[in-house]
Write a protein that holds these residues in place. Structure first.
Motif, mmCIF file in Angstrom:
data_model
loop_
_atom_site.group_PDB
_atom_site.id
_atom_site.type_symbol
_atom_site.label_atom_id
_atom_site.label_comp_id
_atom_site.label_asym_id
_atom_site.label_seq_id
_atom_site.Cartn_x
_atom_site.Cartn_y
_atom_site.Cartn_z
ATOM 1 N N THR A 41 -20.738 -2.839 9.794
ATOM 2 C CA THR A 41 -20.763 -1.633 8.959
ATOM 3 C C THR A 41 -21.901 -1.726 7.953
ATOM 4 O O THR A 41 -21.970 -2.677 7.167
ATOM 5 N N LYS A 42 -22.751 -0.725 7.977
ATOM 6 C CA LYS A 42 -23.916 -0.695 7.072
ATOM 7 C C LYS A 42 -23.677 0.180 5.846
ATOM 8 O O LYS A 42 -24.245 -0.067 4.789
ATOM 9 N N LYS A 72 -21.511 4.269 8.855
ATOM 10 C CA LYS A 72 -22.742 3.992 9.584
ATOM 11 C C LYS A 72 -22.724 2.525 10.016
ATOM 12 O O LYS A 72 -22.434 1.639 9.209
ATOM 13 N N THR A 73 -23.028 2.286 11.272
ATOM 14 C CA THR A 73 -22.962 0.929 11.813
ATOM 15 C C THR A 73 -24.227 0.587 12.587
ATOM 16 O O THR A 73 -25.054 1.459 12.886
ATOM 17 N N VAL A 74 -24.330 -0.694 12.910
ATOM 18 C CA VAL A 74 -25.405 -1.173 13.769
ATOM 19 C C VAL A 74 -24.838 -2.294 14.630
ATOM 20 O O VAL A 74 -23.978 -3.061 14.179
ATOM 21 N N ASN A 75 -25.289 -2.363 15.865
ATOM 22 C CA ASN A 75 -24.882 -3.465 16.731
ATOM 23 C C ASN A 75 -25.608 -4.732 16.304
ATOM 24 O O ASN A 75 -26.737 -4.677 15.797
ATOM 25 N N VAL A 76 -24.955 -5.876 16.519
ATOM 26 C CA VAL A 76 -25.538 -7.147 16.086
ATOM 27 C C VAL A 76 -25.426 -8.170 17.213
ATOM 28 O O VAL A 76 -24.710 -7.973 18.204
ATOM 29 N N VAL A 110 -29.491 -5.360 16.016
ATOM 30 C CA VAL A 110 -30.153 -4.902 17.232
ATOM 31 C C VAL A 110 -30.808 -3.556 16.942
ATOM 32 O O VAL A 110 -30.120 -2.569 16.636
ATOM 33 N N ALA A 111 -32.117 -3.518 17.020
ATOM 34 C CA ALA A 111 -32.868 -2.296 16.692
ATOM 35 C C ALA A 111 -32.457 -1.149 17.610
ATOM 36 O O ALA A 111 -32.201 -1.332 18.806
ATOM 37 N N GLY A 112 -32.395 0.049 17.016
ATOM 38 C CA GLY A 112 -32.104 1.246 17.794
ATOM 39 C C GLY A 112 -30.647 1.468 18.125
ATOM 40 O O GLY A 112 -30.327 2.330 18.954
ATOM 41 N N THR A 113 -29.737 0.687 17.498
ATOM 42 C CA THR A 113 -28.310 0.816 17.814
ATOM 43 C C THR A 113 -27.525 1.447 16.662
ATOM 44 O O THR A 113 -26.290 1.407 16.659
ATOM 45 N N GLU A 114 -28.218 2.044 15.704
ATOM 46 C CA GLU A 114 -27.526 2.660 14.579
ATOM 47 C C GLU A 114 -26.643 3.810 15.071
ATOM 48 O O GLU A 114 -27.009 4.542 15.999
ATOM 49 N N LYS A 115 -25.480 3.954 14.442
ATOM 50 C CA LYS A 115 -24.552 5.009 14.850
ATOM 51 C C LYS A 115 -23.713 5.441 13.655
ATOM 52 O O LYS A 115 -23.411 4.626 12.769
#
Length: 487
Positions: free
Chosen positions: A351-352, A366-370, A385-390
């Motif tokens: 969670t960002k 807002k999250t990002v894969n790691v 992981v770049a480009g995985t924001e959601k």
């Protein structure tokens, strides 16, 4: 032990559950017990393995092959005696323990292990039904007084053992009911609270005094504990872990334990102001452990619109990982009954930001894969992981992130030393703090752990207190092999 060929003849059978659509309508237990004939078969699967590693898997050193054999023989009363000789509260562990004994069962190397936990639960339930569990007050009193702070499994175990030794025991509980996290932190659908009440009635009949709404260090001066000859601090690890994430102060970001406690109190008709409800909300549970699972089950019972679960660690394998070979506790995917009731599970996600509206209410995450980068000799590194924001719609975020340690109030007031992890400092096996007559056990000493460890530490700490007060003790202990001995 058991039937010599039992493990070859009978497959493991576990209790079944009532259908999801039925059980999510209530907060009661929903397991369907096995028949006595089937339980006898399950006891028969214990394979006379020669060296029973289940003993070492169990922190209590339960005499597992022995009570399995008694079930196989139909000697249920003897099974109850054996079970209670090492475990004060098998009705708790039989429902809530993750069963490390089963993970170290020798049969588990080649087949499904013996269903030890379910056998344990059925033994104690049979014992209560038949009236075999009766108060056993001590024949004489020593004249010594002991205070137990906290009425969770560690505190209750210490209290019963010290009372059996003849000391006069008083248990202080800061909540309005006895049981610690067993009472309000565990949903009723996992353990109905009458299970606690019937055991407390036994303890009270044995002579233990319980005082509720007593928060030592807050509405009860910790220095008053000096009036007792001995003290055992069993307050647990209750400092909850938060997230240092932007927006974490949003209205709708809630600690899991607050959410669970409120609902359990409501189940029993207690007044809860401004109850947090998942009804018609998009719920995200952050944390993939048992508490997170409990939040999933509770959210579904409250009528959540959707339930999503985040876990920052990788998804475990479906079978035992080679990195955790038998008899170690396995790295393996766990699917609970609450997960079966409906949840979208996500791993390797962080969670960002908690997104809130102009009024401060939570509306999204807002999250990002790691991924985890493993470097020999160093701590694992978390890499985004770049480009995985959601962005996820979310009205209620439940933080099920565990606990960082015990509250420091009592330690600060009494000058008790703490270790580097903020736990109350006391050597394992001794349980004595830097203040000679004050001992500590359970999560308060070891940090967040299992119920079976709490009971074990409560029992062992009681023996050490008895030795401190009397110079010797007849209370049992266990050696490193898990065998019951009286030194």
């Amino acid at each position: 032990m058991g039937k010599v060929t039992g493990f070859k003849e009978f497959e493991r059978q576990d209790e079944s559950n009532t259908p999801v659509a039925e059980r999510v309508k209530h907060y009661n237990e929903f397991t369907i017990p096995l028949s006595e004939a089937e339980l006898t078969k399950q006891g028969s699967r214990c394979m006379d393995c020669g060296i029973p590693f289940c003993h070492s898997g169990c922190p209590l050193g339960n005499l597992i092959p022995d009570f399995n054999h008694m079930v196989h023989q139909g000697e249920w009363q003897k099974a109850s005696w054996l079970l209670h000789s090492t475990n004060n509260f098998p009705e708790f562990t039989g429902r809530l323990c993750p069963a490390p004994c089963e993970k170290s069962c020798v049969l588990g190397i080649i087949e499904d292990p013996v269903s030890i936990e379910n056998i344990e639960k059925n033994i104690v339930e049979r014992a209560f039904k038949e009236g075999w569990i009766k108060p056993q007050p001590p024949k004489t009193r020593t004249g010594k007084t002991v205070a137990i702070v906290g009425s969770g499994p560690a505190g209750l175990a210490a209290a019963q053992q010290l009372n059996r030794a003849g000391h006069t025991v008083t248990v202080f509980e800061r909540d309005d009911e006895v049981g610690g996290l067993l009472r309000y932190g565990i949903p009723n659908f996992k353990m109905e609270k009458g299970i606690i009440d019937r055991r407390i009635a036994i303890l009270e009949a044995e002579g233990i005094t319980f005082k509720t709404n007593v928060n030592v260090g807050v509405n009860y001066d910790a220095n008053q504990l000096k009036d007792f000859d001995g003290v055992v601090l069993c307050g647990g690890a209750t400092e909850r872990r938060g997230l240092p994430t932007p927006g974490a102060d949003a209205d709708g970001v809630v600690q899991a334990m607050d959410f669970l406690t409120q609902q359990t109190k409501v189940v029993f008709g207690k007044k809860v102001e401004n109850q947090v409800l998942a009804t018609d909300k998009h719920v995200i549970v952050i944390g993939g452990g048992d508490t997170g699972s409990d939040c999933v089950g509770t959210s579904n019972r409250q009528g959540a619109k959707s339930v999503v679960n985040f876990e920052i660690m990788p998804k475990p394998p479906g079978h035992r990982s080679p990195t955790t070979p038998w008899p170690f506790w396995p790295l393996q995917l766990k699917t609970s009954s609450s997960h079966e009731e409906g949840v979208e599970r996500n791993w390797l996600i962080n969670t960002k930001e908690f997104v809130k509206d102009a009024k401060g209410k939570l509306i999204a995450l807002k999250t990002v894969n790691v991924e985890w980068k493993m470097i020999p000799g160093e701590r694992p590194q978390l890499i985004e992981v770049a480009g995985t924001e959601k962005t996820w719609p979310c009205d209620l975020a439940l933080l099920a992130l565990g606990f960082t340690g015990p509250e420091s109030t009592i330690a600060d007031q009494l000058g008790i030393d703490k270790d580097a992890r903020s736990n109350y400092k006391a050597e394992y096996g001794k349980y004595q703090t830097n203040i000679p007559n004050i001992f500590t056990a359970g999560d308060m000493r070891r940090g967040q752990s299992l119920i079976v460890w709490a009971i074990s530490e409560g029992r062992e700490a009681a023996r050490q207190v008895d030795i401190y007060l009397m110079g010797k003790s007849d209370l049992p202990t266990k050696n490193q092999a898990g065998d019951l001995v009286a030194l």
